[in-house]
Design a protein around this motif. Structure first.
Motif, PDB file in Angstrom:
ATOM      1  N   GLY A  62      51.399   2.690  18.115  1.00  0.00           N
ATOM      2  CA  GLY A  62      51.502   3.109  16.733  1.00  0.00           C
ATOM      3  C   GLY A  62      51.991   4.537  16.596  1.00  0.00           C
ATOM      4  O   GLY A  62      52.171   5.263  17.575  1.00  0.00           O
ATOM      5  N   GLU A 114      49.196  10.513  14.186  1.00  0.00           N
ATOM      6  CA  GLU A 114      48.495  10.750  12.928  1.00  0.00           C
ATOM      7  C   GLU A 114      49.338  11.605  11.986  1.00  0.00           C
ATOM      8  O   GLU A 114      49.337  11.397  10.762  1.00  0.00           O
ATOM      9  CB  GLU A 114      47.158  11.437  13.201  1.00  0.00           C
ATOM     10  CG  GLU A 114      46.311  11.666  11.951  1.00  0.00           C
ATOM     11  CD  GLU A 114      45.980  10.369  11.211  1.00  0.00           C
ATOM     12  OE1 GLU A 114      45.791  10.429   9.981  1.00  0.00           O
ATOM     13  OE2 GLU A 114      45.918   9.293  11.869  1.00  0.00           O
ATOM     14  N   ARG A 150      51.862   9.308  10.440  1.00  0.00           N
ATOM     15  CA  ARG A 150      51.195   8.406   9.504  1.00  0.00           C
ATOM     16  C   ARG A 150      50.958   9.105   8.156  1.00  0.00           C
ATOM     17  O   ARG A 150      51.181   8.512   7.095  1.00  0.00           O
ATOM     18  CB  ARG A 150      49.858   7.939  10.090  1.00  0.00           C
ATOM     19  CG  ARG A 150      49.973   6.890  11.177  1.00  0.00           C
ATOM     20  CD  ARG A 150      48.592   6.577  11.782  1.00  0.00           C
ATOM     21  NE  ARG A 150      47.637   6.193  10.747  1.00  0.00           N
ATOM     22  CZ  ARG A 150      47.501   4.954  10.289  1.00  0.00           C
ATOM     23  NH1 ARG A 150      48.259   3.988  10.771  1.00  0.00           N
ATOM     24  NH2 ARG A 150      46.606   4.686   9.347  1.00  0.00           N
ATOM     25  N   GLN A 151      50.534  10.341   8.207  1.00  0.00           N
ATOM     26  CA  GLN A 151      50.293  11.078   6.968  1.00  0.00           C
ATOM     27  C   GLN A 151      51.595  11.314   6.205  1.00  0.00           C
ATOM     28  O   GLN A 151      51.615  11.263   4.960  1.00  0.00           O
ATOM     29  CB  GLN A 151      49.608  12.412   7.272  1.00  0.00           C
ATOM     30  CG  GLN A 151      48.182  12.265   7.788  1.00  0.00           C
ATOM     31  CD  GLN A 151      47.300  11.470   6.838  1.00  0.00           C
ATOM     32  OE1 GLN A 151      47.333  11.662   5.620  1.00  0.00           O
ATOM     33  NE2 GLN A 151      46.493  10.561   7.392  1.00  0.00           N
ATOM     34  N   LEU A 183      47.711   1.132   6.059  1.00  0.00           N
ATOM     35  CA  LEU A 183      48.976   1.399   6.747  1.00  0.00           C
ATOM     36  C   LEU A 183      48.845   0.988   8.200  1.00  0.00           C
ATOM     37  O   LEU A 183      47.912   1.418   8.886  1.00  0.00           O
ATOM     38  CB  LEU A 183      49.346   2.887   6.671  1.00  0.00           C
ATOM     39  CG  LEU A 183      50.518   3.332   7.557  1.00  0.00           C
ATOM     40  CD1 LEU A 183      51.805   2.620   7.163  1.00  0.00           C
ATOM     41  CD2 LEU A 183      50.693   4.847   7.491  1.00  0.00           C
ATOM     42  N   THR A 243      51.337   0.674  11.692  1.00  0.00           N
ATOM     43  CA  THR A 243      52.648   0.959  12.277  1.00  0.00           C
ATOM     44  C   THR A 243      52.673   0.503  13.725  1.00  0.00           C
ATOM     45  O   THR A 243      51.652   0.540  14.423  1.00  0.00           O
ATOM     46  CB  THR A 243      52.958   2.471  12.240  1.00  0.00           C
ATOM     47  OG1 THR A 243      51.976   3.174  13.010  1.00  0.00           O
ATOM     48  CG2 THR A 243      52.960   2.997  10.809  1.00  0.00           C
ATOM     49  N   ALA A 267      56.698  -0.218   9.621  1.00  0.00           N
ATOM     50  CA  ALA A 267      55.569   0.231   8.804  1.00  0.00           C
ATOM     51  C   ALA A 267      55.181  -0.876   7.835  1.00  0.00           C
ATOM     52  O   ALA A 267      56.032  -1.422   7.125  1.00  0.00           O
ATOM     53  CB  ALA A 267      55.930   1.506   8.048  1.00  0.00           C
TER      54      ALA A 267
END
Length: 298
Positions: A217, A220, A223-224, A242, A244, A253
């Motif tokens: 994945g 972080e 992702r944010q 979410l 990924t 995504a």
């Protein structure tokens, strides 16, 4: 909503790939020839270790050509999601090639160490290694910038290998030069250092590319960024899910997004399409899937 995405590389991307491959192949062939000849005539095991590294670079250059050709092929019945996973596969193979070069450097250095080292005349090895370092600095900068533009793990691995080559050539230079001025044993010691650095670079490259191959994945931080980008679309109340995973060098995504429960179907489609468009414009994202839910859904 767009259900089909065009995976065919654009002409500009093709040109960048061709330039990167041309620079990589021609540079590695040139340096392998120069360092092999210099090692043969000087007898430096540190330079021999560096030459072995350059020969492995030639082999991975050939693999790069094949792998990137396969990765850029459009989707077909056998690979409906495209062939992008061939890129990190080639990057992994390159890391194994680097590891073999490290083994060869370690083996030759150990043999020379057992023999007590050899004093090397500094002339030819010095010129060859300084020339090699200068060429590799230029290759590293060019390939790194191209890899960033294309989000290419294969080219990124090649760039890291070029940077490691600068350091290994520097270590080999110190060993060859020091064997005459300090002690003959500095030459095989430098060879050991070259081997260790090659193994380190190979490990890091393999770990990165295996993440791409095994569906790891996003970080972080990324992702944010994805959540912030989706949340900025008018009509979006929040992103509550979410997921990924990497499909080759880029991410898929999957988002669940909350909107007002009274939003019309037409407006829902607009929100969905805009989220997808914004996310797929991010260089790290390959495809985005969005599921809308009313915010008061129980």
């Amino acid at each position: 909503m767009r259900w089909v995405r065009d995976y065919t590389p654009q002409p500009t991307e093709n040109g960048l790939y061709r330039s990167a491959l041309l620079v990589t192949i021609s540079g590695n062939v040139l340096l392998a020839a120069v360092k092999s000849l210099a090692a043969y005539f000087s007898g430096s095991v540190a330079l021999y270790s560096d030459a072995a590294n350059s020969i492995s670079d030639v082999l991975y250059s050939v693999m790069m050509v094949l792998g990137l050709y396969l990765a850029q092929r459009p989707p077909d019945l056998s690979h409906p999601q495209g062939h992008s996973r061939f890129e990190p596969l080639v990057g992994t193979l390159i890391s194994f090639s680097m590891a073999f070069a490290g083994y060869e450097a370690l083996r030759a250095s150990f043999i020379r160490f057992q023999q007590g080292g050899l004093a090397i005349e500094p002339g030819l090895p010095t010129i060859a290694l300084l020339f090699s370092a200068a060429v590799k600095v230029g290759m590293y900068l060019f390939i790194r910038n191209t890899a960033r533009k294309l989000t290419s793990p294969t080219l990124n691995t090649a760039a890291k290998d070029n940077l490691s080559d600068v350091l290994t050539s520097s270590a080999a230079f110190v060993g060859a030069f020091g064997s005459k001025l300090i002690h003959p044993i500095t030459d095989p010691i430098a060879g050991f250092l070259v081997a260790i650095w090659i193994f380190r670079a190979a490990f890091l490259a393999a770990r990165e590319n295996l993440n791409f191959l095994t569906g790891a994945g996003a970080s972080e931080e990324l992702r944010q960024r994805i959540i912030q980008e989706a949340s900025s679309v008018p009509g979006v109340l929040r992103v509550h899910h979410l997921m990924t995973d990497y499909s080759g060098p880029r991410l898929i995504a999957d988002l669940h997004v909350n909107v007002d429960g009274n939003t019309t179907l037409t407006e829902s489609h607009r929100i969905t399409d805009e989220i997808i468009a914004r996310l797929e414009a991010m260089p790290e994202i390959d495809r985005a899937y969005v599921h809308l839910e009313p915010d008061d859904w129980e």
